[in-house]
Design a protein around this motif. Structure first.
Motif, PDB file in Angstrom:
ATOM      1  N   GLU A 122       0.799  -1.227   0.000  1.00  0.00           N
ATOM      2  CA  GLU A 122       0.000   0.000   0.000  1.00  0.00           C
ATOM      3  C   GLU A 122       0.838   1.287   0.000  1.00  0.00           C
ATOM      4  OE1 GLU A 122      -3.351   0.270   2.686  1.00  0.00           O
ATOM      5  OE2 GLU A 122      -3.142   2.449   2.767  1.00  0.00           O
ATOM      6  N   GLY A 142     -10.991  -3.933  -4.684  1.00  0.00           N
ATOM      7  CA  GLY A 142      -9.845  -4.155  -3.823  1.00  0.00           C
ATOM      8  C   GLY A 142      -8.504  -4.098  -4.540  1.00  0.00           C
ATOM      9  N   GLY A 191      -6.898  -1.444  -5.564  1.00  0.00           N
ATOM     10  CA  GLY A 191      -6.066  -0.354  -5.069  1.00  0.00           C
ATOM     11  C   GLY A 191      -6.312   0.966  -5.784  1.00  0.00           C
ATOM     12  N   LYS A 192      -7.421   1.062  -6.471  1.00  0.00           N
ATOM     13  CA  LYS A 192      -7.725   2.278  -7.237  1.00  0.00           C
ATOM     14  C   LYS A 192      -7.875   3.491  -6.315  1.00  0.00           C
ATOM     15  CE  LYS A 192     -11.452   0.279  -8.949  1.00  0.00           C
ATOM     16  NZ  LYS A 192     -11.313  -1.039  -8.305  1.00  0.00           N
ATOM     17  N   THR A 241      -6.772   3.799  -3.317  1.00  0.00           N
ATOM     18  CA  THR A 241      -5.480   4.056  -2.653  1.00  0.00           C
ATOM     19  C   THR A 241      -4.612   4.953  -3.533  1.00  0.00           C
ATOM     20  OG1 THR A 241      -5.630   1.851  -1.658  1.00  0.00           O
ATOM     21  CG2 THR A 241      -3.472   2.935  -1.610  1.00  0.00           C
TER      22      THR A 241
HETATM   23  P1  ADP Z   1     -10.244  -0.322  -4.911  1.00  0.00           P
HETATM   24  O1  ADP Z   1     -10.529   1.143  -4.821  1.00  0.00           O
HETATM   25  O2  ADP Z   1      -9.589  -0.700  -6.193  1.00  0.00           O
HETATM   26  O3  ADP Z   1     -11.454  -1.179  -4.640  1.00  0.00           O
HETATM   27  P2  ADP Z   1      -8.659   0.110  -2.511  1.00  0.00           P
HETATM   28  O4  ADP Z   1      -7.808   1.258  -2.928  1.00  0.00           O
HETATM   29  O5  ADP Z   1      -9.797   0.393  -1.635  1.00  0.00           O
HETATM   30  O6  ADP Z   1      -9.174  -0.713  -3.785  1.00  0.00           O
HETATM   31  O7  ADP Z   1      -7.651  -0.924  -1.845  1.00  0.00           O
HETATM   32  C1  ADP Z   1      -8.046  -2.187  -1.376  1.00  0.00           C
HETATM   33  C2  ADP Z   1      -6.962  -2.769  -0.517  1.00  0.00           C
HETATM   34  O8  ADP Z   1      -5.786  -3.028  -1.266  1.00  0.00           O
HETATM   35  C3  ADP Z   1      -6.550  -1.861   0.626  1.00  0.00           C
HETATM   36  O9  ADP Z   1      -6.532  -2.623   1.802  1.00  0.00           O
HETATM   37  C4  ADP Z   1      -5.144  -1.433   0.265  1.00  0.00           C
HETATM   38  O10 ADP Z   1      -4.358  -1.265   1.399  1.00  0.00           O
HETATM   39  C5  ADP Z   1      -4.650  -2.589  -0.566  1.00  0.00           C
HETATM   40  N1  ADP Z   1      -3.601  -2.220  -1.513  1.00  0.00           N
HETATM   41  C6  ADP Z   1      -3.580  -1.143  -2.312  1.00  0.00           C
HETATM   42  N2  ADP Z   1      -2.509  -1.149  -3.112  1.00  0.00           N
HETATM   43  C7  ADP Z   1      -1.808  -2.277  -2.813  1.00  0.00           C
HETATM   44  C8  ADP Z   1      -0.590  -2.851  -3.321  1.00  0.00           C
HETATM   45  N3  ADP Z   1       0.113  -2.275  -4.307  1.00  0.00           N
HETATM   46  N4  ADP Z   1      -0.170  -4.016  -2.777  1.00  0.00           N
HETATM   47  C9  ADP Z   1      -0.877  -4.616  -1.809  1.00  0.00           C
HETATM   48  N5  ADP Z   1      -2.024  -4.118  -1.289  1.00  0.00           N
HETATM   49  C10 ADP Z   1      -2.497  -2.968  -1.789  1.00  0.00           C
END
Ligand code: ADP
Ligand code: MG
Length: 184
Positions: free
Chosen positions: A9, A50, A52-53, A55
């Protein structure tokens, strides 16, 4: 196209942060520095739930000095932000300055996952937002297929445990983004 493996993350937040300089010209409408820059930009964020969009968007907004919560627009569909696109100096930006910023310096974070009816997208008035020089970051753009024009930039995130694999499309020096993200 540039591919990049991001193991965690914090790395994802750094990629978002590293995107700020690349996207800034698109927010600098009517300014001298990059006079040829068109008004506004559409950025598609592809990837399953999930991936990471959100994030990534959080990292980008932090780079622009957004200090408050960066919530997922899952239910609101859209979250607006007022930003100051002068590089990555969040500490120098006071909340009161955001309110004084011209309307063109805006970022809209959209999540179309729960879009029930394509017409909902029109109610959001996204055309005007883009036309005003806003930056539109759109999660689940597939749900707006047929309504949204082709994006200026597109970022695809794929699950690749333990991290994620990213690929980029669009005008701009993506290699520089990748290098900056790796270095930070
Ligand atoms: P989305 O918006 O795509 O549904 P999120 O941004 O909410 O996804 O992230 C979902 C999870 O993935 C969070 O718990 C985040 O910490 C995790 N995450 C984000 N980027 C990474 C990464 N590069 N490697 C591992 N985990 C990640
Ligand atoms: Mg999300």
């Amino acid at each position: 196209m540039t591919a990049l493996y991001i193991p965690d993350e914090p790395g994802m937040l750094r990629v978002g942060q590293s995107l700020a300089p690349l996207l800034s010209p698109w927010l600098e409408t009517g300014r001298g520095s990059i006079s040829a820059a068109p008004k506004g930009a559409l950025v598609f964020l592809h990837g399953q739930l999930g991936a990471g969009k959100t994030t990534l968007v959080r990292g980008l907004l932090r780079a622009y000095g957004v200090q408050g919560a960066v919530r997922s627009p899952t239910y609101t569909l859209i979250e607006p932000y007022q930003i100051k696109p002068h590089g990555i100096e969040p500490k120098e930006i006071e909340p009161k300055e955001f309110r004084a910023e011209p309307a063109s310096k805006r970022i809209f974070h959209l999540d179309l996952y729960r879009l029930a009816d394509p017409e909902e997208l029109d109610y959001l008035g996204w055309q005007e937002l883009l036309g005003d020089g806003g930056l539109l970051l759109i999660e689940w753009p597939e749900r707006g297929a047929g309504l949204l024009p082709p994006p200026d930039f597109s970022i695809s995130i794929e699950m690749q445990p333990p991290g994620r694999s990213l690929s980029f499309c669009g005008r701009g020096d993506w290699q520089q983004v990748a290098t900056a993200a790796a270095r930070a």
